[in-house]
Scaffold this active site. Sequence first.
Site, PDB file in Angstrom:
ATOM      1  N   HIS A 173      46.001  12.655  75.042  1.00 61.91           N
ATOM      2  CA  HIS A 173      47.677  12.867  75.087  1.00 61.91           C
ATOM      3  C   HIS A 173      47.778  13.938  73.703  1.00 61.91           C
ATOM      4  CE1 HIS A 173      51.918  11.673  74.574  1.00 61.91           C
ATOM      5  NE2 HIS A 173      52.249  12.225  73.605  1.00 61.91           N
ATOM      6  N   GLU A 174      47.408  14.023  72.576  1.00 63.49           N
ATOM      7  CA  GLU A 174      47.825  15.042  71.632  1.00 63.49           C
ATOM      8  C   GLU A 174      47.178  16.031  71.672  1.00 63.49           C
ATOM      9  OE1 GLU A 174      50.204  14.233  69.154  1.00 63.49           O
ATOM     10  OE2 GLU A 174      49.864  12.604  70.398  1.00 63.49           O
TER      11      GLU A 174
END
Length: 472
Positions: A155-156
């Site tokens: 996600h990051e």
Amino acid sequence: MVESGGSGRPRPDSEQSAEHPATPASPATDLAQTPDEPKPEDDSGTGDTDTGAGTGTEAGNDKTEAETAAEPTAPPTLPKGPPPPRPPEQPRGGLLMGRPFGVPVYVAPSWFLVAALITWVFGGQLDRVLPELGAARYLVSLFFAVAFYASVLIHELAHTIAALRFKLPVRRIQLQFFGGVSEIEKEAETPGREFWLAFVGPLLSLVLSGLFYLALQPVEPGTVPGVLLAGLMISNLIVAIFNLLPGLPLDGGRMLRAVVWKITGKPMSGTIAAAWVGRALAVSVLVGLPLLTQSGALGSSAEDSVGMDTVTDALLAAILAAIIWTGAGNSLRMARLREHLPDLRARTLTRRAVPVETDTPLSEALRRANDAGARALVVVDAHGEPLSLVREAAIVGVPEHRRPWVAVSGLAQDLTDGMRISAELAGEDLLDVLRATPATEYLVVEETGEIFGVLSAADVERAFVKAMARPS
């Protein structure tokens, strides 16, 4: 953030000439006072120059300098502005795991606490679903915790790749309590880029949830792989939905900010709207999450949601609410900082300086500075090339009666490359340069190399604080 003049405030552009800052107070008077102490009124001089103090001689006309020099002055400190581009040594955020795309990934110490908590909670659930596992259920739970945070890392990384695509520097990625964060050092230039930069994270979480769902289809229910895949599918779906909530510091808040920015044309308006929605969201989480759990809307019956589970749910809600509320406030402060940073200009804040040779007595140097209306001393060689800067704190520490016998070279700090800055620097660029080379004074030069003056870190700090205190 150097101030000029004796008022303790940054000098506006209208108060300086095209070639040099407005005439300030004498160095002897200015250096002997604390930053917040008002300067004495000068009824006999002209402009801002305190002619009654600063000669440094024994003729009896420097009483003010002798009295004020005895007062200690705290050494100036650099302001706490936005983080500069990554220098060779950076403060770490935990255990370094790698550098994908050149961006360091750290695991914060708090992650190990959360991993242990997830292992314990998920292990309890496995005991009800797969009791035959016994103690091995905690190994399966630990694997789930690591796999879940691997999903958070993806996600990051989506945010990081998008930021790098838009040529925005990313300082680091940190996996920490309740998720992760990508520290992007610059703001997106347009609301469209801001929206996309925020949206890619939840989008990747939704994609991962879909992939785990597809992988779950051929797996037999009630098995370890089936439970793991189902747990990862649901957890990524929750991450996506939670991050899409329209309040800062969540991704949905940044998306809301981009929308308001697009409508109003003002990024600050978008930040204010998204931050206050984030605070309302924090209150909703604090009150609503325990109520949802008690009502059985999250999958458990009201009879089961009692005792320790109720306390755990309330504690979880309080932690989440605190994180959201604090993040929203930090977003507002950073937006105000970025809005006022352009007001900090080296040319405006620089003190007028006089050049003196290495063997010049301090009393004579202060007399010249007073006559010229200057507040700084630059030590030069026989050809006029700057060698060092006389430190404020060192001048204050020399008693008046010893100044005729103290050479300025003994009170000076040698110039390094980082202590020479351009008079054209302003805003975040100015802060980046000052933080990259910490010092108390800096030599400010024109593009031609000519000496413009001296920039004091103490003045920069006061101007920075004053700018932050002004309403947006």
